[in-house]
Scaffold this active site. Sequence first.
Site, PDB file in Angstrom:
ATOM      1  CG  HIS A   1      -0.249  -0.135   2.607  1.00  0.00           C
ATOM      2  ND1 HIS A   1       0.045  -1.455   3.087  1.00  0.00           N
ATOM      3  CD2 HIS A   1       0.019   0.577   3.495  1.00  0.00           C
ATOM      4  CE1 HIS A   1       0.757  -1.613   4.016  1.00  0.00           C
ATOM      5  NE2 HIS A   1       0.793  -0.029   4.430  1.00  0.00           N
TER       6      HIS A   1
ATOM      7  CG  HIS B   1       1.090   5.059   4.421  1.00  0.00           C
ATOM      8  ND1 HIS B   1       0.162   4.978   5.664  1.00  0.00           N
ATOM      9  CD2 HIS B   1       1.929   4.177   4.408  1.00  0.00           C
ATOM     10  CE1 HIS B   1       0.419   3.827   6.256  1.00  0.00           C
ATOM     11  NE2 HIS B   1       1.212   3.545   5.593  1.00  0.00           N
TER      12      HIS B   1
HETATM   13  P1  AMP Z   1       2.046   0.098   7.378  1.00  0.00           P
HETATM   14  O1  AMP Z   1       2.367   0.217   8.460  1.00  0.00           O
HETATM   15  O2  AMP Z   1       2.641   0.889   6.358  1.00  0.00           O
HETATM   16  O3  AMP Z   1       1.874  -1.487   7.185  1.00  0.00           O
HETATM   17  O4  AMP Z   1       0.468   0.751   7.479  1.00  0.00           O
HETATM   18  C1  AMP Z   1      -0.728  -0.175   7.527  1.00  0.00           C
HETATM   19  C2  AMP Z   1      -1.802   1.057   7.882  1.00  0.00           C
HETATM   20  O5  AMP Z   1      -2.722   0.259   7.618  1.00  0.00           O
HETATM   21  C3  AMP Z   1      -1.806   1.721   8.986  1.00  0.00           C
HETATM   22  O6  AMP Z   1      -1.686   3.275   8.881  1.00  0.00           O
HETATM   23  C4  AMP Z   1      -3.250   1.331   9.693  1.00  0.00           C
HETATM   24  O7  AMP Z   1      -3.792   2.275  10.410  1.00  0.00           O
HETATM   25  C5  AMP Z   1      -3.915   0.988   8.349  1.00  0.00           C
HETATM   26  N1  AMP Z   1      -4.949   0.047   8.623  1.00  0.00           N
HETATM   27  C6  AMP Z   1      -5.137  -1.187   9.233  1.00  0.00           C
HETATM   28  N2  AMP Z   1      -6.139  -1.775   9.274  1.00  0.00           N
HETATM   29  C7  AMP Z   1      -7.089  -0.971   8.537  1.00  0.00           C
HETATM   30  C8  AMP Z   1      -8.460  -1.048   8.194  1.00  0.00           C
HETATM   31  N3  AMP Z   1      -9.108  -2.165   8.472  1.00  0.00           N
HETATM   32  N4  AMP Z   1      -8.835  -0.200   7.329  1.00  0.00           N
HETATM   33  C9  AMP Z   1      -8.235   1.007   7.126  1.00  0.00           C
HETATM   34  N5  AMP Z   1      -6.920   1.443   7.436  1.00  0.00           N
HETATM   35  C10 AMP Z   1      -6.176  -0.050   8.236  1.00  0.00           C
END
Ligand code: AMP
Length: 111
Positions: free
Chosen positions: A100, A102
């Site tokens: 993903h 951000h």
């Molecule tokens: P990373 O640390 O780059 O893997 O970021 C993962 C991101 O996914 C974090 O910012 C979380 O807040 C977000 N996240 C986790 N579960 C969900 C969800 N069900 N819906 C939306 N965002 C999520």
Amino acid sequence: MSESCVFCSIVAGDLPSRKVHEDERVLAFMDINPISDGHLLVIPKAHARDLHDVPADDLAACALVAQQLATRAVERLGADGVNLLQCSGEAAFQTVFHVHLHVIPRYAGDP
Ligand code: AMP
Ligand code: ZN
């Protein structure tokens, strides 16, 4: 699709999300734990673990959507800048292992 993947469950509609963009390849939705107003995530619909695993076409499609949404954050949310962040691997603080981007709007005077 990976059965135990949170973001695949969002793509499948089995988990709720606040979608801001969807096309045949890409989904974008609001981050559940935003670090700024308008923080969202852009993902390929097809499961890939991280930056090294994702096919180039999906990565390119995500990058273009991220650019469009970053521009929208400036134009509609009044952001003064935008961070694009991609974390690959635990050592880089990846916590969800479906690749993903951000999109993090930044505002002058942010803490
Ligand atoms: P990373 O640390 O780059 O893997 O970021 C993962 C991101 O996914 C974090 O910012 C979380 O807040 C977000 N996240 C986790 N579960 C969900 C969800 N069900 N819906 C939306 N965002 C999520
Ligand atoms: Zn997945």
